[in-house]
Design an enzyme around this catalytic site. Sequence first.
Site, PDB file in Angstrom:
ATOM      1  N   ILE A 205       0.863  -1.181   0.000  1.00 49.18           N
ATOM      2  CA  ILE A 205       0.000   0.000   0.000  1.00 49.18           C
ATOM      3  C   ILE A 205       0.895   1.225   0.000  1.00 49.18           C
ATOM      4  O   ILE A 205       1.699   1.394   0.922  1.00 49.18           O
ATOM      5  CB  ILE A 205      -0.905   0.058   1.255  1.00 49.18           C
ATOM      6  CG1 ILE A 205      -1.616  -1.280   1.500  1.00 49.18           C
ATOM      7  CG2 ILE A 205      -1.912   1.202   1.151  1.00 49.18           C
ATOM      8  CD1 ILE A 205      -2.206  -1.400   2.892  1.00 49.18           C
ATOM      9  N   HIS A 206       0.765   2.070  -1.026  1.00 50.07           N
ATOM     10  CA  HIS A 206       1.592   3.279  -1.011  1.00 50.07           C
ATOM     11  C   HIS A 206       0.961   4.483  -1.705  1.00 50.07           C
ATOM     12  O   HIS A 206       1.400   5.606  -1.508  1.00 50.07           O
ATOM     13  CB  HIS A 206       2.959   3.001  -1.661  1.00 50.07           C
ATOM     14  CG  HIS A 206       2.919   3.031  -3.161  1.00 50.07           C
ATOM     15  ND1 HIS A 206       2.516   1.945  -3.911  1.00 50.07           N
ATOM     16  CD2 HIS A 206       3.214   4.018  -4.046  1.00 50.07           C
ATOM     17  CE1 HIS A 206       2.567   2.262  -5.188  1.00 50.07           C
ATOM     18  NE2 HIS A 206       2.977   3.504  -5.308  1.00 50.07           N
TER      19      HIS A 206
END
Length: 358
Positions: A205-206
Site C-alpha cells: 500500500i503506497h
Amino acid sequence: MGKRKIVTILGARPQFIKAAALSVVLKESFEEVLVHTGQHYDSNMSDVFFEELNIPKPDYHLNIGSGSHGAMTGAMLIEIEKVLETEKPDFVLVYGDTNSTLAGALAASKMLIPVIHVEAGLRSFNKSMPEEQNRILTDHLSGLLFVPTQTAIENLEKEGITEGVHLVGDVMYDGILRFAELAREKSSILNELNLREKEFILCTIHRAENTNNTDHLKAIFEALNESGEQIILPLHPRTLKYMSDYGIKASENVRIIEPLGYLDMVRLEATAKKIVTDSGGVQKEAFFLGVSCVTLREETEWVETVEDGWNILVGASKDRILEAIASFSPQTERKNHFGDGTSTTKITDLIKRVVADS
C-alpha cells in the site's frame, strides 16, 4: 564521432528495475549518464536496487526526496537543468509517470533536447492522480515514445500523438524474465520470514489516494485484519506514518515488515497465494508471474490484466476487498500482451535508427 550520450533520469523503485533491464543493453551503443533524483530515498527503496541488480551507481544524486508535488518537481527541474547544461546530451530518457519523469522531460524539452519516454501511452483516465498528470504531460513533450501495449498506442492516437510512437513491449517483462530465476536462487526471504509457498498473501500500500485518505486506509486495514489470512505487508515509510497519524492498528495476522529489495520482493510475489496492492508495477509483476491480483484502486493503467481475469479492482471498499481475498480466482489463460522479452533490444535499435537518420 564517439558514442552519442543519453542522460537517464531515475527516481523510484519501478524505474530502477526498468533501468536494470535497459541500461545493460543501452550502454553497448550509447554513453549513458544516470541521474538519481532521490525521490525514493530510503535505502531499501533505492540503494539496494543498484546493488542487487548491478545497475551502475548514479553519476549524479540530486538528493531531492521530500516535499509537496510542486516543490519536489520544481527542485528537480532546477537541478536536472544544471546536469543537462554540464553533460550536453543528445537525448534525455525518462521512465513511467513519477515527478522525476515529468521534471526530466520538462528540463530537456525547454533546452530543446529530444525526450525519450519509456512506458509511454498509459492512461488511468483519473486526472486527480499525480501519476496521470505526469504521464500525459510527458507524452506530449516526448519525441520518441516506447509503448508496452496496443492499448497504449490507442490512448496516444486519441490525443493526437502518432509520430515517434513505437510498440516495443514491456521493459518490466524483460526484467522479470531476467530476475525471477535469480531471485529463486539468491533470495532467502521465505526462510527468514518462516513462510511456505502459496500459504500467505502479499500486500503493498503506497498510493496517496489510499494513504492520505483516513477512510480508505482504515477500510483497507479492517479488511486485511478480518480476512483470516496470513498477510505479509512490506510497508512504505509514508504508509507507516499515516497509520500512526490515523491510529490504525494491524491485527496479528497482518505482518508488517521493512520495505524489501527487488529480489526478495519478486520471490514473495512468485510464491504468494494472492497479491493485494495499489501499485501499478506490482500488478504487472503478479500477472507476469501468474499470481492473481486484488487491486486497491477503482481504475488501472494495466487494463489487459483485468480483461484477462487475473486482476480485480476493488478500490478501498472493505466488503469488496474481503470478498476478493476470499474468492477471487482467475478462470482464463493469460494472454501475451506485453511483448516477447526483447523490448530493451528493440528500444536500443530504434534510438540507433533515429541517430543514423539525423
